[in-house]
Motif scaffolding. Structure first.
Motif, PDB file in Angstrom:
ATOM      1  N   GLU A 145       6.956  14.547 -17.750  1.00  0.00           N
ATOM      2  CA  GLU A 145       6.438  15.375 -18.768  1.00  0.00           C
ATOM      3  C   GLU A 145       4.969  15.934 -18.370  1.00  0.00           C
ATOM      4  O   GLU A 145       4.533  15.426 -17.472  1.00  0.00           O
ATOM      5  CB  GLU A 145       5.975  14.307 -20.119  1.00  0.00           C
ATOM      6  CG  GLU A 145       5.054  13.466 -19.913  1.00  0.00           C
ATOM      7  CD  GLU A 145       4.506  12.763 -21.039  1.00  0.00           C
ATOM      8  OE1 GLU A 145       4.421  13.379 -22.221  1.00  0.00           O
ATOM      9  OE2 GLU A 145       3.896  11.652 -20.969  1.00  0.00           O
ATOM     10  N   TYR A 146       4.708  17.022 -18.883  1.00  0.00           N
ATOM     11  CA  TYR A 146       3.353  18.045 -18.442  1.00  0.00           C
ATOM     12  C   TYR A 146       2.202  17.157 -19.123  1.00  0.00           C
ATOM     13  O   TYR A 146       2.264  16.905 -20.402  1.00  0.00           O
ATOM     14  CB  TYR A 146       3.663  19.253 -18.712  1.00  0.00           C
ATOM     15  CG  TYR A 146       2.341  20.320 -18.692  1.00  0.00           C
ATOM     16  CD1 TYR A 146       2.119  20.593 -17.443  1.00  0.00           C
ATOM     17  CD2 TYR A 146       1.268  20.415 -19.566  1.00  0.00           C
ATOM     18  CE1 TYR A 146       0.876  21.264 -17.021  1.00  0.00           C
ATOM     19  CE2 TYR A 146       0.162  21.039 -19.314  1.00  0.00           C
ATOM     20  CZ  TYR A 146      -0.043  21.570 -17.945  1.00  0.00           C
ATOM     21  OH  TYR A 146      -1.239  22.108 -17.714  1.00  0.00           O
ATOM     22  N   ALA A 147       1.249  16.704 -18.245  1.00  0.00           N
ATOM     23  CA  ALA A 147       0.358  15.932 -18.765  1.00  0.00           C
ATOM     24  C   ALA A 147      -1.100  16.638 -18.779  1.00  0.00           C
ATOM     25  O   ALA A 147      -1.941  16.002 -19.177  1.00  0.00           O
ATOM     26  CB  ALA A 147       0.032  14.499 -17.739  1.00  0.00           C
ATOM     27  N   GLY A 148      -1.045  17.722 -18.230  1.00  0.00           N
ATOM     28  CA  GLY A 148      -2.462  18.228 -18.346  1.00  0.00           C
ATOM     29  C   GLY A 148      -2.619  19.298 -17.209  1.00  0.00           C
ATOM     30  O   GLY A 148      -1.939  19.443 -16.191  1.00  0.00           O
ATOM     31  N   THR A 149      -3.898  19.601 -17.293  1.00  0.00           N
ATOM     32  CA  THR A 149      -4.284  20.775 -16.078  1.00  0.00           C
ATOM     33  C   THR A 149      -4.925  20.064 -14.998  1.00  0.00           C
ATOM     34  O   THR A 149      -5.481  18.991 -15.015  1.00  0.00           O
ATOM     35  CB  THR A 149      -5.155  21.741 -16.800  1.00  0.00           C
ATOM     36  OG1 THR A 149      -6.719  21.166 -16.982  1.00  0.00           O
ATOM     37  CG2 THR A 149      -4.546  22.658 -17.871  1.00  0.00           C
ATOM     38  N   TYR A 150      -4.677  20.692 -13.794  1.00  0.00           N
ATOM     39  CA  TYR A 150      -5.279  20.445 -12.551  1.00  0.00           C
ATOM     40  C   TYR A 150      -5.797  21.641 -11.821  1.00  0.00           C
ATOM     41  O   TYR A 150      -5.074  22.681 -11.988  1.00  0.00           O
ATOM     42  CB  TYR A 150      -4.283  19.629 -11.667  1.00  0.00           C
ATOM     43  CG  TYR A 150      -4.918  18.991 -10.444  1.00  0.00           C
ATOM     44  CD1 TYR A 150      -5.445  17.703 -10.521  1.00  0.00           C
ATOM     45  CD2 TYR A 150      -4.796  19.715  -8.924  1.00  0.00           C
ATOM     46  CE1 TYR A 150      -5.909  17.030  -9.110  1.00  0.00           C
ATOM     47  CE2 TYR A 150      -5.330  19.229  -8.042  1.00  0.00           C
ATOM     48  CZ  TYR A 150      -5.947  17.829  -8.077  1.00  0.00           C
ATOM     49  OH  TYR A 150      -6.468  17.216  -7.039  1.00  0.00           O
ATOM     50  N   ASN A 151      -7.051  21.551 -11.229  1.00  0.00           N
ATOM     51  CA  ASN A 151      -7.760  22.645 -10.742  1.00  0.00           C
ATOM     52  C   ASN A 151      -6.991  22.937  -9.435  1.00  0.00           C
ATOM     53  O   ASN A 151      -7.466  22.282  -8.306  1.00  0.00           O
ATOM     54  CB  ASN A 151      -9.437  22.528 -10.734  1.00  0.00           C
ATOM     55  CG  ASN A 151      -9.914  23.483 -10.296  1.00  0.00           C
ATOM     56  OD1 ASN A 151      -9.270  24.884 -10.301  1.00  0.00           O
ATOM     57  ND2 ASN A 151     -11.111  23.614  -9.768  1.00  0.00           N
ATOM     58  N   CYS A 152      -6.288  24.039  -9.355  1.00  0.00           N
ATOM     59  CA  CYS A 152      -5.535  24.084  -8.107  1.00  0.00           C
ATOM     60  C   CYS A 152      -5.270  25.591  -8.079  1.00  0.00           C
ATOM     61  O   CYS A 152      -5.084  26.334  -9.186  1.00  0.00           O
ATOM     62  CB  CYS A 152      -4.460  23.323  -7.893  1.00  0.00           C
ATOM     63  SG  CYS A 152      -3.199  23.320  -9.128  1.00  0.00           S
ATOM     64  N   LEU A 153      -4.630  26.091  -7.064  1.00  0.00           N
ATOM     65  CA  LEU A 153      -3.872  27.351  -6.944  1.00  0.00           C
ATOM     66  C   LEU A 153      -2.528  27.415  -7.514  1.00  0.00           C
ATOM     67  O   LEU A 153      -1.937  28.581  -7.934  1.00  0.00           O
ATOM     68  CB  LEU A 153      -3.827  28.020  -5.438  1.00  0.00           C
ATOM     69  CG  LEU A 153      -5.170  28.024  -4.766  1.00  0.00           C
ATOM     70  CD1 LEU A 153      -4.997  28.235  -3.420  1.00  0.00           C
ATOM     71  CD2 LEU A 153      -6.039  29.195  -5.220  1.00  0.00           C
ATOM     72  N   GLY A 154      -1.935  26.311  -7.412  1.00  0.00           N
ATOM     73  CA  GLY A 154      -0.461  26.063  -8.433  1.00  0.00           C
ATOM     74  C   GLY A 154       0.140  24.715  -7.744  1.00  0.00           C
ATOM     75  O   GLY A 154      -0.646  24.177  -7.016  1.00  0.00           O
ATOM     76  N   GLY A 155       1.270  24.818  -8.125  1.00  0.00           N
ATOM     77  CA  GLY A 155       1.986  23.646  -7.552  1.00  0.00           C
ATOM     78  C   GLY A 155       1.824  22.417  -8.521  1.00  0.00           C
ATOM     79  O   GLY A 155       1.464  22.608  -9.811  1.00  0.00           O
ATOM     80  N   VAL A 156       1.960  21.281  -7.992  1.00  0.00           N
ATOM     81  CA  VAL A 156       1.882  20.049  -9.034  1.00  0.00           C
ATOM     82  C   VAL A 156       1.337  18.774  -8.085  1.00  0.00           C
ATOM     83  O   VAL A 156       1.274  18.718  -7.081  1.00  0.00           O
ATOM     84  CB  VAL A 156       3.412  19.444  -9.489  1.00  0.00           C
ATOM     85  CG1 VAL A 156       4.005  20.609 -10.193  1.00  0.00           C
ATOM     86  CG2 VAL A 156       4.185  19.350  -8.100  1.00  0.00           C
ATOM     87  N   VAL A 157       0.627  18.074  -9.374  1.00  0.00           N
ATOM     88  CA  VAL A 157       0.199  16.651  -8.839  1.00  0.00           C
ATOM     89  C   VAL A 157       1.009  15.770  -9.870  1.00  0.00           C
ATOM     90  O   VAL A 157       1.116  16.090 -11.026  1.00  0.00           O
ATOM     91  CB  VAL A 157      -1.358  16.428  -9.316  1.00  0.00           C
ATOM     92  CG1 VAL A 157      -1.752  15.055  -9.090  1.00  0.00           C
ATOM     93  CG2 VAL A 157      -2.301  17.363  -8.223  1.00  0.00           C
ATOM     94  N   VAL A 158       1.755  14.992  -9.163  1.00  0.00           N
ATOM     95  CA  VAL A 158       2.517  14.153  -9.883  1.00  0.00           C
ATOM     96  C   VAL A 158       2.318  12.498  -9.776  1.00  0.00           C
ATOM     97  O   VAL A 158       1.951  12.225  -8.596  1.00  0.00           O
ATOM     98  CB  VAL A 158       4.119  14.288  -9.535  1.00  0.00           C
ATOM     99  CG1 VAL A 158       5.074  13.465 -10.250  1.00  0.00           C
ATOM    100  CG2 VAL A 158       4.456  15.639  -9.401  1.00  0.00           C
ATOM    101  N   GLU A 159       2.381  11.920 -10.952  1.00  0.00           N
ATOM    102  CA  GLU A 159       2.098  10.442 -10.751  1.00  0.00           C
ATOM    103  C   GLU A 159       2.743   9.621 -11.836  1.00  0.00           C
ATOM    104  O   GLU A 159       3.282  10.090 -12.813  1.00  0.00           O
ATOM    105  CB  GLU A 159       0.488  10.313 -11.088  1.00  0.00           C
ATOM    106  CG  GLU A 159      -0.051  10.577 -12.422  1.00  0.00           C
ATOM    107  CD  GLU A 159      -1.610  10.608 -12.497  1.00  0.00           C
ATOM    108  OE1 GLU A 159      -2.296  10.334 -11.471  1.00  0.00           O
ATOM    109  OE2 GLU A 159      -2.095  10.600 -13.618  1.00  0.00           O
ATOM    110  N   SER A 160       2.709   8.066 -11.636  1.00  0.00           N
ATOM    111  CA  SER A 160       3.256   7.455 -12.603  1.00  0.00           C
ATOM    112  C   SER A 160       2.658   6.065 -12.461  1.00  0.00           C
ATOM    113  O   SER A 160       1.925   5.594 -11.580  1.00  0.00           O
ATOM    114  CB  SER A 160       4.691   7.106 -11.878  1.00  0.00           C
ATOM    115  OG  SER A 160       5.251   6.040 -12.775  1.00  0.00           O
TER     116      SER A 160
END
Length: 193
Positions: A145-160
């Motif tokens: 699920e989309y969990a919020g914003t991350y300050n970046c140029l694009g791409g993803v930060v994924v965590e569990s």
């Protein structure tokens, strides 16, 4: 012999002796003067050699200092150019749109998902401008699920929370790796000599 003759002889002898002393004194004075002139010439030559050596040493120091300063200015100019190139690349990466942005984002999400087991609740963060894109992509991933914003140029930060794993697969992190791995080549291309 009369007293006058004796006095005259003593006087002549004294004059002769005085003349010898004067001649010896003049000769000794000439020797001293000659030795002093030789010493003065030697001191002068030594001083001239020392001054020449100091001038040469000072010239070498200034030349070395100027070369070092020029090298530092070249390096600073190169750093500035590399920084400008980096900023331009970041700007172009941030401005990617459409299929290219979606494809890159999917690739980064796929690469991150291998770190998580099936059934885990996985939270995905991305830049605010990509919320719609990420939500659309995540429809194909169970438990993501989309969990919020991350300050970046694009791409993803994924965590569990279950596996306590966090994967940073942002454009920024990929760009950083590529930049570091290829900095020498980039520099060589920009500054071919």
């Amino acid at each position: 012999m009369s007293l006058d003759t004796v006095v005259e002889d003593i006087r002549e002898e004294a004059h002769a002796r005085a003349e010898d002393i004067r001649t010896e004194g003049e000769a000794r004075a000439e020797e001293i003067e000659s030795a002093a002139e030789a010493d003065a010439d030697e001191i002068l030559e030594s001083a001239e050699r020392e001054v020449e050596r100091e001038i040469e040493q000072l010239r070498e120091q200034r030349l070395s200092s100027a070369k070092l300063e020029a090298k530092q200015q070249r390096l600073e100019a190169r750093r500035d150019v590399l920084s400008q190139v980096r900023e331009q690349v970041e700007s172009e990466v941030a401005d990617l749109e459409g299929e290219t942005r979606e494809e890159l984002t999917r690739t980064l999400l796929d690469a991150a998902s291998v770190e998580f087991d099936d059934g885990e609740d996985v939270h995905v963060y991305g830049r605010s401008e990509d919320e719609e894109l990420l939500s659309s992509i995540l429809e194909g991933y169970a438990g993501y699920e989309y969990a919020g914003t991350y300050n970046c140029l694009g791409g993803v930060v994924v965590e569990s929370d279950q596996s306590r794993v966090r994967v940073n697969n942002t454009f920024d992190s990929v760009l950083e790796d590529v930049w570091e791995d290829n900095l020498r080549e980039i520099s060589n291309r920009l500054f071919e000599q």
